[in-house]
Design an enzyme around this catalytic site. Structure first.
Site, PDB file in Angstrom:
ATOM      1  CB  ILE A 220      -0.537   0.119   1.432  1.00 25.77           C
ATOM      2  CG1 ILE A 220      -2.507   1.297   1.259  1.00 25.77           C
ATOM      3  CG2 ILE A 220      -0.032   0.321   2.812  1.00 25.77           C
ATOM      4  CD1 ILE A 220      -3.123   0.602   2.066  1.00 25.77           C
ATOM      5  CG  ASN A 260       2.926  -5.860   6.825  1.00 27.50           C
ATOM      6  OD1 ASN A 260       2.764  -4.849   6.602  1.00 27.50           O
ATOM      7  ND2 ASN A 260       3.368  -6.937   7.188  1.00 27.50           N
ATOM      8  CB  VAL A 262       4.448  -2.431   4.995  1.00 28.97           C
ATOM      9  CG1 VAL A 262       5.927  -2.406   3.461  1.00 28.97           C
ATOM     10  CG2 VAL A 262       5.939  -1.756   5.682  1.00 28.97           C
ATOM     11  CD  GLU A 263       2.777  -8.168   3.952  1.00 30.11           C
ATOM     12  OE1 GLU A 263       2.054  -9.323   3.005  1.00 30.11           O
ATOM     13  OE2 GLU A 263       3.562  -8.789   4.597  1.00 30.11           O
ATOM     14  CG  MET A 264      -2.666  -5.731   1.942  1.00 21.80           C
ATOM     15  SD  MET A 264      -3.947  -7.857   2.093  1.00 21.80           S
ATOM     16  CE  MET A 264      -5.505  -6.877   1.429  1.00 21.80           C
TER      17      MET A 264
END
Length: 458
Positions: A220, A260, A262-264
């Site tokens: 993201i 997370n 950083v991820e979603m």
């Protein structure tokens, strides 16, 4: 004591006694096939009587001379090195309780017996009464064969390959199709991310080998992760999920990325649920399967159920194992022989050819010193277990569809299969093969591409 560094030189590792796939997907009645209590105890006695537990145990009783200057340091170093190769305590525990021993241990013990490296000659010079007799070797081989047939054989391999450490992938798994349909929709749903831009499929694209073909995935707000995304194909066969195994199963893994940052960065399950509830049509379908409605539990369970369908059977190699001798060329068959001769099939076992153990990266040479720039992501399993022996230990990746999942390794540092093979030979096996042999192994690896929904994975 230096000789003890050679004990179990192929390199065993920390792993489960009973893999996830046995409990979830193996329908065979094992009671009639499994090794007897007497045979299990015989094997336990062979392992213990031949000194294996002197170095390869969770709690090692050091000899009195371990307190001496110089010699003591060598002893402790040897024990530390031995544990990087193997912790045999789970094997002994499984044998004591007549439980299944990991198929990785079965493969490695089998290879050691085949190569006569258990115990090593140098060790026997100091402990000349410790050796595997012919009768003991036959007992262990029979135990391995019976264990494999009882707990891991798919029943689809031809008679010639029925006792191979690698088995053909089954055509399907038992699933709840209503949950699968919901899970498929959620897997591709960007509403699981904070700004509705990222889905599970963003990093694990089913059209590109179940990965994104990047060194590090982009999450993201265009944030870059710090570790290579493993393929989602055949992840259902893994004993744990993620490189460090921090998720015990597919459902636990499915709950990680949405939270997370950083991820979603979904921020909270409550916010994700609010967005899903606004979709009346999907909510109606969801309620038919889950009358209790949305929750972290139901959402992640549905995604996990869909991921159980992401298996890729019917590779050319599977066809070969099932008895089609024309499925592989002579060079590809030779590549498989070299793959086994060089101990690759002692970690890359089972239907997925991996995912069943955590192996130390750099058994023969220091991979991280050579590469440089070590990061937190390089620490591996120790972040979960907090055990020093799990530093630089990672889950063995599946080799299924490996020709489609570059770049390779947890750090995404290797672009080609040939380089990945050469580095594994150097750092894990301690060998350098002729170029033509490496090429044959790579040819074999290309035969592992299977089919999803009737089409070969790309």
């Amino acid at each position: 004591m230096k000789a003890k560094q050679a004990i179990f030189i192929i390199g065993l590792s920390t792993m489960l006694s009973i893999p996830f796939i046995q409990a979830q997907f193996h329908s065979k009645n094992t009671e009639e096939l499994q090794p007897s209590h007497e045979l299990n105890q015989t094997v336990k006695k062979i392992i213990t009587d031949n000194g294996c537990m002197s170095c390869h145990a969770e709690k090692v009783e050091l000899p009195f001379y371990a307190e001496f200057p110089v010699v003591g340091d060598l002893v402790k170093k040897d024990v530390n090195q031995a544990l990087k190769h193997a912790n045999l305590s789970p094997v002994i525990s499984a044998l004591e309780n007549d439980n299944a021993v990991s198929e990785v241990y079965l493969a490695k013990l089998e290879k050691m017996l085949e190569d006569n490296t258990m115990p090593p000659a140098q060790y026997q010079l100091m402990h000349w009464t410790n050796f595997i007799s012919s009768d003991e070797k036959r007992s262990m081989q029979e135990w391995i064969s019976q264990s494999r047939a009882a707990y891991y054989a798919t029943g689809t391999a031809s008679k010639e390959f029925a006792n191979e450490p690698i088995q053909p992938i089954l055509d399907s798994m038992e699933v709840d199709h209503g949950k699968v349909a919901l899970g498929k929709a959620l897997y591709h749903d960007t509403r699981l991310s904070g700004d509705n831009t990222v889905s599970c499929a963003s990093c694990h694209d089913l059209g590109t080998g179940g990965v994104d073909k990047k060194k590090y995935s982009i999450g993201i707000r265009q944030q870059e992760g710090g570790i290579n995304a493993p393929t989602v194909y055949n992840a259902a066969f893994n004993s744990h999920q993620f490189w460090d195994g921090r998720a015990d199963d597919l459902q636990a893994q499915a709950g990680g990325p949405p939270m997370n940052p950083v991820e979603m960065d979904g921020q909270s399950w409550e916010k994700i649920i609010q967005k899903l509830e606004a979709d009346r049509s999907f909510t109606k379908e969801f309620s038919k399967v889950y009358p209790e409605g949305y929750s972290e539990e139901t959402i992640t369970e549905a995604i996990a159920e869909f991921e159980k369908t992401l298996i890729t059977p019917n590779s050319r190699f599977d066809q070969y194992l099932k008895g089609d001798k024309d499925a592989l060329s002579a060079d590809e068959i030779r590549g498989y022989e070299l793959f086994k001769d060089n101990n690759c099939a002692t970690c890359h076992v089972g239907q997925a050819m991996g995912g069943q153990s955590f192996e130390f990266m750099g058994l023969k040479e220091d991979y991280f010193a050579d590469r440089g720039n070590e990061t937190e992501a390089d620490h591996g399993r120790i972040g979960v277990t907090k055990k020093e022996t799990d530093q630089h230990r990672f889950k063995t990746p599946t080799l299924r569809n490996v020709a489609q999942t570059a770049p390779y390794y947890h750090d995404g540092s290797v672009e080609t299969l040939k380089e990945a093979t050469e580095k594994m030979l150097k750092y894990q096996v301690g060998k350098e093969l002729p170029d033509e042999d490496v090429d044959k192994i790579v040819l074999f690896l290309h035969t592992l591409t299977g089919q999803y929904n009737g089409e070969y994975v790309k």
